[in-house]
Design a protein around this motif. Structure first.
Motif, short mmCIF file in Angstrom:
data_model
loop_
_atom_site.label_atom_id
_atom_site.label_comp_id
_atom_site.label_asym_id
_atom_site.label_seq_id
_atom_site.Cartn_x
_atom_site.Cartn_y
_atom_site.Cartn_z
N UNK B 82 0.66 -1.41 0.20
CA UNK B 82 -0.38 -0.12 0.33
C UNK B 82 1.16 0.96 -0.12
N UNK B 106 4.32 -3.11 13.18
CA UNK B 106 2.95 -2.71 13.68
C UNK B 106 1.68 -4.00 12.67
N UNK B 107 1.33 -4.19 13.60
CA UNK B 107 -0.06 -4.70 13.09
C UNK B 107 -1.34 -4.75 13.24
N UNK B 108 -2.17 -5.17 12.18
CA UNK B 108 -4.09 -4.76 12.83
C UNK B 108 -4.24 -5.96 11.60
N UNK B 110 -7.74 -6.32 13.14
CA UNK B 110 -9.20 -5.89 11.96
C UNK B 110 -9.25 -4.78 11.37
N UNK B 111 -8.00 -3.81 10.47
CA UNK B 111 -7.96 -2.92 9.48
C UNK B 111 -6.96 -4.04 8.53
N UNK B 113 -3.67 -5.14 7.92
CA UNK B 113 -2.81 -4.36 7.49
C UNK B 113 -1.46 -4.57 8.41
N UNK B 115 2.66 -2.28 9.04
CA UNK B 115 4.23 -1.64 9.04
C UNK B 115 5.06 -2.94 8.63
N UNK B 135 4.06 -0.22 4.58
CA UNK B 135 2.70 -0.25 4.96
C UNK B 135 2.22 -1.30 3.62
#
Lengths: 80, 143
Positions: B82, B106-108, B110-111, B113, B115, B135
Motif C-alpha cells: 500500500x 505494527x500489525x492490525x 481488524x484493518x 494491514x 507496517x 505499509x
C-alpha cells in the motif's frame, strides 16, 4: 485546553501527516467525501497512524464506526 | 516457496530476510524494462568517472527486491503493498550482494494491514545502503 481539544489537535496532526497536507483543518462533520485523497487505502493508513499516535488498538467495530472526524474524536476520548 | 501468513500469524518484531547478488545482467534487464539507460547505470567507465566502483544499480531495482520481500516472504501470498517509503543512502554497484530485511513494527488484524521497517545492507560490508517503511495490506478471506 480541554481533553477534546487535545485529541482533536493530535488527530489533526495525524491527518496532515497521513495526507501530506498541512492545510487540513478538521471539522467534526468531515468525512472521506471532503478529502480527495481519503480513499480505502489511505483510510487504512489513517487507522494505523491513529493507533500509533494514541497508543490504542482499534477493533473491527471501531474501525467501521469511524464515519467522520467527530466519531473518531469521540471514540478516541472513550478509549483513553 | 511463497509464504502465506495471515495477520493473525504475525506479531510485532517478526522479520524476514534474503540476500541477492546484483549483477550487470540484472541492471541491463531493469534498464531494458524501464528505459532508464542513464550512463551511471550502463557505462562502467562513466560510473567510475563519477566516483563509483562500477555501474550503479537503479535504486528502484532495489525497491523491486523489497517488493519480493513482502510478496514472497512476509506475509507472502496475500500481500498487497500500500505504500513504500525508501531512502537510498549509498549506491549499490554491479557485483554487490545485498541483504534485504523487513521487520514488522505494527500489525492490525481488524484493518488487515501492517507496517514494517525495511533495511537494505551491503552483505559484504554491513553498510546500510537503503532504509524505509512499508505499509502492506492483506487480500483474501477475512476469516
Amino acid at each position: 485546553m480541554t481533553h477534546r481539544d487535545d485529541v482533536r489537535d493530535r488527530l489533526q496532526t495525524v491527518f496532515r501527516e497521513t495526507f501530506d497536507d498541512d492545510s487540513i483543518e478538521l471539522a467534526d462533520e468531515m468525512t472521506a467525501e471532503d478529502l480527495d485523497d481519503w480513499d480505502s487505502v489511505s483510510h487504512i493508513s489513517l487507522v494505523l497512524a491513529v493507533e500509533r499516535e494514541f497508543g490504542v488498538t482499534l477493533n473491527a467495530a471501531e474501525i467501521g464506526s469511524l464515519e467522520n472526524v467527530g466519531a473518531m474524536i469521540a471514540m478516541l476520548r472513550a478509549k483513553k | 516457496m511463497i509464504a502465506a501468513l495471515r495477520p493473525e500469524d504475525i506479531a510485532v518484531g517478526a522479520s524476514a530476510s534474503f540476500e541477492q547478488r546484483v549483477d550487470a545482467a540484472d541492471i541491463d534487464a531493469f534498464a531494458l524494462l524501464t528505459g532508464d539507460v542513464s550512463p551511471l547505470h550502463m557505462d562502467a567507465a562513466f560510473a567510475r568517472s563519477r566516483g563509483h566502483r562500477d555501474r550503479v544499480a537503479h535504486g528502484v531495482l532495489l525497491a523491486g527486491y523489497v517488493s519480493r520481500l513482502f510478496g514472497v516472504h512476509l506475509p507472502g501470498r496475500d500481500c498487497l503493498l500500500q505504500s513504500l517509503n525508501l531512502k537510498w543512502l549509498h549506491p549499490v554497484c554491479a557485483g554487490d550482494t545485498v541483504r534485504f530485511t523487513a521487520t514488522v513494527s505494527q500489525i492490525s488484524a481488524p484493518a488487515r494491514a501492517m507496517m514494517a521497517e525495511v533495511v537494505v545492507e551491503n552483505a559484504e560490508t554491513g553498510v546500510t545502503v537503503a532504509r524505509g517503511k512499508v505499509q502492506a495490506g492483506f487480500t483474501g478471506d477475512e476469516s
